[in-house]
Design a protein around this motif. Structure first.
Motif, PDB file in Angstrom:
ATOM      1  N   ARG A  89     -40.772  41.792  15.211  1.00 20.94           N
ATOM      2  CA  ARG A  89     -40.263  40.892  16.244  1.00 20.94           C
ATOM      3  C   ARG A  89     -39.761  41.684  17.444  1.00 20.94           C
ATOM      4  O   ARG A  89     -39.011  42.639  17.295  1.00 20.94           O
ATOM      5  CB  ARG A  89     -39.118  40.030  15.691  1.00 20.94           C
ATOM      6  N   GLU A  90     -40.129  41.208  18.621  1.00 19.99           N
ATOM      7  CA  GLU A  90     -39.656  41.867  19.842  1.00 19.99           C
ATOM      8  C   GLU A  90     -38.144  41.734  19.981  1.00 19.99           C
ATOM      9  O   GLU A  90     -37.495  42.574  20.598  1.00 19.99           O
ATOM     10  CB  GLU A  90     -40.356  41.306  21.074  1.00 19.99           C
ATOM     11  N   ASN A  91     -37.547  40.694  19.365  1.00 17.28           N
ATOM     12  CA  ASN A  91     -36.088  40.531  19.424  1.00 17.28           C
ATOM     13  C   ASN A  91     -35.377  41.729  18.807  1.00 17.28           C
ATOM     14  O   ASN A  91     -34.275  42.074  19.225  1.00 17.28           O
ATOM     15  CB  ASN A  91     -35.653  39.256  18.691  1.00 17.28           C
ATOM     16  N   GLN A  92     -36.002  42.339  17.809  1.00 24.75           N
ATOM     17  CA  GLN A  92     -35.413  43.519  17.184  1.00 24.75           C
ATOM     18  C   GLN A  92     -35.317  44.647  18.205  1.00 24.75           C
ATOM     19  O   GLN A  92     -34.299  45.326  18.304  1.00 24.75           O
ATOM     20  CB  GLN A  92     -36.254  43.957  15.980  1.00 24.75           C
ATOM     21  N   VAL A  93     -36.375  44.831  18.974  1.00 19.35           N
ATOM     22  CA  VAL A  93     -36.394  45.873  20.004  1.00 19.35           C
ATOM     23  C   VAL A  93     -35.341  45.562  21.073  1.00 19.35           C
ATOM     24  O   VAL A  93     -34.608  46.451  21.510  1.00 19.35           O
ATOM     25  CB  VAL A  93     -37.802  45.998  20.639  1.00 19.35           C
ATOM     26  N   LEU A  94     -35.247  44.301  21.468  1.00 27.18           N
ATOM     27  CA  LEU A  94     -34.250  43.907  22.470  1.00 27.18           C
ATOM     28  C   LEU A  94     -32.824  44.145  21.962  1.00 27.18           C
ATOM     29  O   LEU A  94     -31.947  44.569  22.719  1.00 27.18           O
ATOM     30  CB  LEU A  94     -34.436  42.439  22.852  1.00 27.18           C
ATOM     31  N   ASN A  95     -32.593  43.891  20.688  1.00 23.17           N
ATOM     32  CA  ASN A  95     -31.285  44.128  20.086  1.00 23.17           C
ATOM     33  C   ASN A  95     -30.946  45.625  20.111  1.00 23.17           C
ATOM     34  O   ASN A  95     -29.834  46.018  20.461  1.00 23.17           O
ATOM     35  CB  ASN A  95     -31.259  43.579  18.660  1.00 23.17           C
ATOM     36  N   TRP A  96     -31.911  46.457  19.747  1.00 26.06           N
ATOM     37  CA  TRP A  96     -31.696  47.906  19.779  1.00 26.06           C
ATOM     38  C   TRP A  96     -31.409  48.363  21.206  1.00 26.06           C
ATOM     39  O   TRP A  96     -30.550  49.215  21.433  1.00 26.06           O
ATOM     40  CB  TRP A  96     -32.909  48.659  19.246  1.00 26.06           C
ATOM     41  N   GLU A  97     -32.123  47.786  22.172  1.00 21.98           N
ATOM     42  CA  GLU A  97     -31.920  48.163  23.567  1.00 21.98           C
ATOM     43  C   GLU A  97     -30.502  47.807  24.020  1.00 21.98           C
ATOM     44  O   GLU A  97     -29.835  48.585  24.698  1.00 21.98           O
ATOM     45  CB  GLU A  97     -32.950  47.462  24.453  1.00 21.98           C
ATOM     46  N   ARG A  98     -30.021  46.626  23.631  1.00 22.82           N
ATOM     47  CA  ARG A  98     -28.667  46.196  23.980  1.00 22.82           C
ATOM     48  C   ARG A  98     -27.636  47.172  23.404  1.00 22.82           C
ATOM     49  O   ARG A  98     -26.730  47.630  24.092  1.00 22.82           O
ATOM     50  CB  ARG A  98     -28.398  44.776  23.450  1.00 22.82           C
ATOM     51  N   ILE A  99     -27.804  47.511  22.120  1.00 21.54           N
ATOM     52  CA  ILE A  99     -26.886  48.457  21.472  1.00 21.54           C
ATOM     53  C   ILE A  99     -26.933  49.808  22.179  1.00 21.54           C
ATOM     54  O   ILE A  99     -25.897  50.418  22.452  1.00 21.54           O
ATOM     55  CB  ILE A  99     -27.235  48.598  19.974  1.00 21.54           C
ATOM     56  N   TYR A 100     -28.130  50.264  22.502  1.00 22.80           N
ATOM     57  CA  TYR A 100     -28.330  51.559  23.167  1.00 22.80           C
ATOM     58  C   TYR A 100     -27.527  51.622  24.466  1.00 22.80           C
ATOM     59  O   TYR A 100     -26.847  52.608  24.732  1.00 22.80           O
ATOM     60  CB  TYR A 100     -29.822  51.744  23.442  1.00 22.80           C
ATOM     61  N   TYR A 101     -27.588  50.552  25.269  1.00 22.03           N
ATOM     62  CA  TYR A 101     -26.903  50.570  26.554  1.00 22.03           C
ATOM     63  C   TYR A 101     -25.432  50.208  26.476  1.00 22.03           C
ATOM     64  O   TYR A 101     -24.634  50.729  27.244  1.00 22.03           O
ATOM     65  CB  TYR A 101     -27.627  49.672  27.568  1.00 22.03           C
ATOM     66  N   GLU A 102     -25.055  49.315  25.575  1.00 22.63           N
ATOM     67  CA  GLU A 102     -23.650  48.915  25.490  1.00 22.63           C
ATOM     68  C   GLU A 102     -22.798  49.923  24.732  1.00 22.63           C
ATOM     69  O   GLU A 102     -21.645  50.129  25.068  1.00 22.63           O
ATOM     70  CB  GLU A 102     -23.529  47.533  24.820  1.00 22.63           C
ATOM     71  N   GLU A 103     -23.359  50.518  23.681  1.00 23.41           N
ATOM     72  CA  GLU A 103     -22.555  51.373  22.806  1.00 23.41           C
ATOM     73  C   GLU A 103     -23.022  52.824  22.769  1.00 23.41           C
ATOM     74  O   GLU A 103     -22.364  53.660  22.182  1.00 23.41           O
ATOM     75  CB  GLU A 103     -22.564  50.796  21.384  1.00 23.41           C
ATOM     76  N   GLY A 104     -24.162  53.104  23.354  1.00 24.63           N
ATOM     77  CA  GLY A 104     -24.696  54.460  23.365  1.00 24.63           C
ATOM     78  C   GLY A 104     -25.712  54.674  22.258  1.00 24.63           C
ATOM     79  O   GLY A 104     -25.726  53.952  21.258  1.00 24.63           O
TER      80      GLY A 104
END
Length: 173
Positions: A89-104
């Motif tokens: 699911r592309e949502n999984q990638v979007l979730n990882w991207e959010r974590i990457y930018y919000e939390e590092g």
């Protein structure tokens, strides 16, 4: 268990690819949402029939970080990235991207599966580390406030002493 069997997915893909049926018409045959069949076709085109067998997995932090950094370096969408890396699911990638930018990037290495505890337990685990420059600024601020506090205490003591002396002088006259 997927809502649609492998055979149903394959039939839908072949209707679109081989028979030239539109997504809209094909979705009516199986009763799917148009987005599902588009996803299945992309997976089929990129990975062949086994692309339809993709399922959720457990990914390492290193893999997640690589996926997000690759997506940005190559200017890919989350959907393109999910297909390329066989992520269901592309949502999984979007979730990882959010974590990457919000939390590092380091936050991608934290296992977040399962329910969150209702009451956080007191543990001796490693506390969230502050960036060195932030920690240094906080230490300087604490030192400054301690010095200010000491100054005010001494100043107050001197004022009290002066009041005491002056009140003592006035009683002698």
């Amino acid at each position: 268990m997927s809502k649609y069997s492998y055979e149903e997915k394959l039939e839908a893909v072949l209707r679109v690819i081989e028979e030239g049926m539109s997504y809209k018409a094909s979705t009516k045959v199986l009763g799917t949402a148009q987005g599902w069949e588009q996803r299945w076709v992309k997976r089929y085109e990129n990975h062949g029939p086994e692309g339809l067998l993709l399922h959720n997995g457990t990914y390492t932090g290193e893999f997640k970080q690589h996926v997000i950094e690759y997506m940005h370096r190559e200017h890919l969408s989350a959907s393109q990235t999910a297909v390329l890396f066989k992520i269901p699911r592309e949502n999984q990638v979007l979730n990882w991207e959010r974590i990457y930018y919000e939390e590092g990037p380091e936050a991608l290495y934290i296992d977040r599966r399962g329910r969150k505890p209702k009451m956080p337990k007191e543990t001796n685990t490693k506390k969230k580390q502050l960036r060195p420059e932030v920690e240094e600024d906080l230490i300087k601020e604490v030192q400054r406030l301690r010095m200010e506090n000491e100054y005010l205490k001494k100043s107050n003591a001197l004022v009290q002493e002066r009041i005491k002396r002056e009140s003592g002088k006035s009683s002698h006259h």
